[in-house]
Design a protein around this motif. Structure first.
Motif, PDB file in Angstrom:
ATOM      1  N   PRO A  88      88.509  25.458  25.069  1.00  0.00           N
ATOM      2  CA  PRO A  88      87.453  24.747  26.400  1.00  0.00           C
ATOM      3  C   PRO A  88      86.829  26.017  26.662  1.00  0.00           C
ATOM      4  N   ASP A  89      85.756  25.759  27.046  1.00  0.00           N
ATOM      5  CA  ASP A  89      84.731  26.375  27.235  1.00  0.00           C
ATOM      6  C   ASP A  89      84.330  26.893  28.617  1.00  0.00           C
ATOM      7  N   SER A 132      85.145  17.301  20.038  1.00  0.00           N
ATOM      8  CA  SER A 132      83.719  16.830  21.037  1.00  0.00           C
ATOM      9  C   SER A 132      82.184  16.945  21.632  1.00  0.00           C
ATOM     10  N   ASP A 133      81.340  16.485  21.711  1.00  0.00           N
ATOM     11  CA  ASP A 133      80.181  16.902  21.643  1.00  0.00           C
ATOM     12  C   ASP A 133      80.515  17.324  23.638  1.00  0.00           C
ATOM     13  N   ARG A 134      81.059  16.950  24.161  1.00  0.00           N
ATOM     14  CA  ARG A 134      80.973  17.573  25.927  1.00  0.00           C
ATOM     15  C   ARG A 134      82.185  18.606  25.993  1.00  0.00           C
ATOM     16  N   PRO A 135      81.258  19.410  26.719  1.00  0.00           N
ATOM     17  CA  PRO A 135      82.197  20.213  26.704  1.00  0.00           C
ATOM     18  C   PRO A 135      83.296  19.841  27.810  1.00  0.00           C
ATOM     19  N   ALA A 136      84.719  21.592  27.558  1.00  0.00           N
ATOM     20  CA  ALA A 136      85.929  20.834  28.622  1.00  0.00           C
ATOM     21  C   ALA A 136      86.070  22.256  28.923  1.00  0.00           C
ATOM     22  N   LEU A 137      86.513  21.871  30.443  1.00  0.00           N
ATOM     23  CA  LEU A 137      87.366  22.632  31.673  1.00  0.00           C
ATOM     24  C   LEU A 137      87.993  22.847  31.490  1.00  0.00           C
ATOM     25  N   THR A 138      88.764  23.550  31.266  1.00  0.00           N
ATOM     26  CA  THR A 138      90.911  24.003  31.495  1.00  0.00           C
ATOM     27  C   THR A 138      90.548  23.933  33.237  1.00  0.00           C
ATOM     28  N   VAL A 139      91.319  23.392  33.765  1.00  0.00           N
ATOM     29  CA  VAL A 139      91.414  23.204  35.935  1.00  0.00           C
ATOM     30  C   VAL A 139      93.056  23.924  35.389  1.00  0.00           C
ATOM     31  N   SER A 140      92.978  25.500  35.716  1.00  0.00           N
ATOM     32  CA  SER A 140      94.511  25.373  35.825  1.00  0.00           C
ATOM     33  C   SER A 140      94.533  25.901  37.308  1.00  0.00           C
ATOM     34  N   LEU A 141      96.023  25.464  37.588  1.00  0.00           N
ATOM     35  CA  LEU A 141      96.292  25.675  39.096  1.00  0.00           C
ATOM     36  C   LEU A 141      96.778  26.730  39.715  1.00  0.00           C
ATOM     37  N   SER A 142      97.180  27.920  39.015  1.00  0.00           N
ATOM     38  CA  SER A 142      97.890  29.138  38.996  1.00  0.00           C
ATOM     39  C   SER A 142      97.974  29.508  40.141  1.00  0.00           C
ATOM     40  N   ARG A 143      96.375  29.341  41.012  1.00  0.00           N
ATOM     41  CA  ARG A 143      96.311  29.642  43.081  1.00  0.00           C
ATOM     42  C   ARG A 143      96.858  28.896  43.126  1.00  0.00           C
ATOM     43  N   MET A 144      97.146  27.768  43.122  1.00  0.00           N
ATOM     44  CA  MET A 144      98.077  26.667  44.005  1.00  0.00           C
ATOM     45  C   MET A 144      99.804  26.605  43.764  1.00  0.00           C
TER      46      MET A 144
END
Ligand SMILES: Cc1cc2nc3c(=O)[nH]c(=O)nc-3n(C[C@H](O)[C@H](O)[C@H](O)COP(=O)(O)OP(=O)(O)OC[C@H]3O[C@@H](n4cnc5c(N)ncnc54)[C@H](O)[C@@H]3O)c2cc1C
Length: 530
Positions: A88-89, A132-144
Motif C-alpha cells: 500500500p502507498d 497497479s498503476d494507481r496508488p493503493a491506500l489501506t483504510v484501517s478501521l483500527s480507531r473504530m
C-alpha cells in the motif's frame, strides 16, 4: 507487538514437543528451515509512496509493510522471504463515517484505490494490494472500536466495525452479554471483517454464523451512505443485508454493525467421543444435526487428523496408554475424535448431552469425558501459533474449506485429500493432509482440510507447491459443486472459481451492484470479483 511475518503476538510461542517433531520427520521427512528476511532490511526496500501528501495518511514504510499482506500461504511466503510484491502507498485510520466519506473524496481526486482493512487475518488475499498503476491506500478501521449502543431489551448491540473479538466480549461482559462469535482468528479479526467475509465462529451451531448475527448497520459507499435498520424480519423485497454480507469491501466500508447478542451462558462444556471409523462418526453427527440436538459445536476429525492431533500433543505416555486402552476396546486404526460443545443453561446442556450420547451410542461412540474437550478449548486460540513453529522447523501449513450436502460429505473429503496428495506426490514431495467436519447443518456440513509439507529452500518453489495443491483441491470442490468457501471468503485466491459457483447471471448481478455503489471502482480491486 504483533508479528509482521506470522501469526499473533511476538510474546506468545507454541513450541512443539520433541516427540511431535519426531512424528513430523517420520511422516514428512526432515523440515527445511531457511532464514527469515529481516524486517528492517525489507523496510529499506519499500519504494516511495505514490500518494499525494495528506495529514490523514501515514506513508511510513514500516507501517506500509505491516499492512501489505494478510495470512494466506502466499502472504506467509512473501513476508518470510521478504519478497513482498505490491505494497500500500499509505495507511488511513478514519475515526468516523465522516472521515470515511472524506477518504472517498481523496480517492477520487488522487486516483487512489482503497483497501478496507480490519484485522488483516484474511487467508485468501483479501487485504493485499495488487500491482497497479494507481496508488493503493489501506483504510484501517483500527480507531473504530467502541460499543455505541446496547439495546438490552432487544438483545441488539451496535459496535464500530473495527472492533476485534476480545474487545467485543470485554465491552459486552460487564452488561452480562456475549456475541458468541469465536472464529479461530478471534484474537485479531474484527467485526467488519467477519461481516464482509460471512465468517463462522466455532460455536456457530448455537450462536449462529455472521449472517445470523448481523442485524443491520451503516455502510459508507462511494455513491452515498447505506443505512441497514435492524428489522427482526421483513418482506419488503430482497434483504440488502445479505448483499453486504460477504461483499469483501467491494461495495462499501462498514463503519458500524448492529449484532444480535445473548445473555452469557450459565454453562459451557466440551466433551470428547471416539468413533471406530469415520462412517460411524459422520452418521452420528448427521443424526444429531437433523434431530436439532441443542449442542453448540460438533467437530469430527477424520482418522488422519485424530492421529496427528494425538501425536502433536506430545504427551507420549498418556497418549500411548490411552491408545492401548482404545485398541483393546476395538477403537484402532480408524479412530475418529468428535468434540461436542455444549452451551446454555444447565438444564438444556444436560438434555443436549444426554440426547447426543444416545445418538452416539447407536453408532458405538465411546464418550471419554471432558479431558480431551477441555484440552481443545484451552488451545483453541493458541493453535494458530503452531503455524509459526512449523514454519521455523521448515514445514509449511495451509487450510482450505468447503460445504456440501450430507450425501457427499465423506466422498468429497476423501477426493480433496487425494487431490492434494496427488498434486505434491507426483513431483516426489510428501504431504500430510487431514480433515474435520467443522460446522453442521440439517442438510450438510462444512469440511475443513489441513495440509502440511516440507517447504522448499526456494520460496518460489514453495509457492508452486502450494499452488499445485490448492488448484487441485479447488478443482475437486468446483467439480462436485461444493462452495469454494464455507467461511474464509473469496478474496484473490478464490476469485477465479466464483463464476463456476454463481453462474454468469449471478456474477453480472454482483457486478451491477458494484457498479451502482462504486462507479469509479475505488474499492478493493480484484477481490471477490475479478
Ligand atoms: C489462524 C486463522 C484462523 C481463522 N479461523 C477462522 C474461523 O474460524 N472462521 C472464519 O470465519 N474465518 C477464519 N479465519 C479467516 C479470517 O479470520 C476471517 O476471514 C475474518 O472474518 C477476517 O476478519 P478481519 O477483521 O481480519 O478482516 P480482514 O482480513 O482485514 O479483511 C477481510 C476482508 O474484509 C474486508 N473488510 C474488512 N473490514 C471491513 C470493513 N469494515 N468494511 C468493508 N470491508 C471490510 C477487507 O477489505 C477484506 O476483503 C481465520 C484466519 C486465520 C489466519
Amino acid at each position: 507487538m504483533r508479528r509482521w511475518n506470522g501469526w499473533g503476538d511476538e510474546a506468545t510461542e507454541y513450541h512443539l514437543p520433541p516427540s511431535a517433531v519426531r512424528y513430523l520427520e517420520r511422516v514428512l521427512g526432515p523440515g527445511r528451515p531457511s532464514p527469515d528476511a529481516d524486517f528492517d532490511a525489507v523496510v529499506r526496500t519499500v519504494p516511495a509512496t505514490a500518494l499525494p501528501a495528506d495529514p490523514r495518511i501515514a506513508a511510513d514504510p514500516a507501517d506500509r509493510l505491516r499492512h501489505a499482506r494478510g495470512q494466506s500461504l502466499p502472504d506467509w511466503v512473501a513476508t518470510r522471504s521478504g519478497r513482498i510484491g505490491a505494497l500500500p502507498d499509505g495507511i488511513a485510520r478514519p475515526a468516523s463515517s465522516d472521515d470515511v466519506r472524506g477518504l472517498f473524496d481523496y480517492a477520487r481526486s488522487s486516483g487512489a484505490r482503497l483497501i478496507p482493512y480490519g484485522g488483516g487475518t484474511s487467508v485468501v488475499g483479501g487485504v493485499n494490494p495488487r500491482p497497479s498503476d494507481r496508488p493503493a491506500l489501506t483504510v484501517s478501521l483500527s480507531r473504530m472500536t467502541r460499543l455505541l449502543d446496547l439495546d438490552a431489551v432487544s438483545g441488539l448491540a451496535r459496535f464500530e466495525a473495527g472492533v476485534a473479538g476480545p474487545d467485543i466480549e470485554s465491552q459486552l461482559a460487564p452488561h452480562g452479554y456475549t456475541l458468541g462469535h469465536f472464529p479461530q482468528s478471534w484474537e485479531l479479526s474484527t467485526l467488519g471483517g467477519w461481516v464482509m467475509t460471512r465468517s463462522s465462529g466455532q460455536q456457530s451451531y448455537y450462536y449462529g454464523r455472521m449472517e445470523d448475527l448481523f442485524a443491520g448497520g451503516s455502510v459508507e459507499t462511494p455513491s452515498g451512505p447505506l443505512d441497514l435498520p435492524p428489522h427482526p424480519a421483513s418482506a419488503a423485497g430482497p434483504d440488502l443485508r445479505q448483499l453486504i454480507l460477504g461483499s469483501e469491501g467491494r461495495f462499501g466500508i462498514l463503519t458500524s454493525a448492529i449484532v444480535r447478542v445473548r445473555r452469557r451462558p450459565e454453562v459451557e462444556r466440551f466433551y470428547g467421543i471416539f468413533f471406530r471409523d469415520l462412517h460411524s462418526g459422520i452418521q452420528a453427527v448427521r443424526e444429531m444435526a437433523q434431530a436439532s440436538v441443542p449442542v453448540s459445536m460438533l467437530r469430527l476429525s477424520d482418522p488422519e487428523e485424530t492421529d496427528a492431533t494425538l501425536n502433536l500433543a506430545g504427551k507420549d505416555f498418556a497418549v500411548s496408554s490411552a491408545r492401548f486402552g482404545l485398541n483393546v476396546l476395538g477403537y484402532g486404526a480408524g479412530l475418529c475424535l468428535l468434540i461436542v460443545g455444549l452451551t446454555g443453561d444447565r438444564l438444556s446442556v444436560d438434555y443436549a448431552w444426554e440426547t447426543a450420547l444416545t445418538i452416539a451410542n447407536r453408532h458405538k461412540g465411546l464418550a471419554v469425558g471432558r479431558v480431551v474437550g477441555s484440552a481443545w478449548r484451552k488451545s483453541r486460540f493458541r493453535n494458530p501459533y503452531l503455524r509459526n513453529s512449523l514454519w521455523d522447523l521448515g514445514y509449511a501449513a495451509d487450510t482450505l474449506e468447503t460445504a456440501v450436502p450430507w450425501s457427499n460429505v465423506a466422498g468429497v473429503a476423501q477426493a480433496i485429500k487425494t487431490a492434494i496428495r496427488g498434486a505434491l506426490e507426483t513431483s516426489g514431495g510428501r504431504v500430510l493432509a487431514f480433515s474435520h467436519i467443522s460446522h453442521v447443518y440439517a442438510d450438510g456440513a462444512s469440511l475443513y482440510i489441513t495440509y502440511l509439507w516440507p517447504r522448499a529452500a526456494d520460496p518460489d518453489r514453495t509457492l508452486d507447491q502450494w499452488r499445485a495443491m490448492k488448484t487441485a483441491a479447488s478443482k475437486v470442490i468446483t467439480a462436485v459443486r461444493g462452495t469454494i468457501s464455507h467461511h474464509h471468503g473469496v478474496g484473490l485466491d478464490h476469485a477465479p472459481y466464483l463464476a463456476a459457483e454463481k453462474g454468469p447471471v449471478g456474477i453480472s448481478m454482483l457486478e451491477a451492484v458494484a457498479a451502482a455503489l462504486d462507479p469509479n471502482r475505488i474499492l478493493n480491486p480484484g477481490k471477490l470479483l475479478d
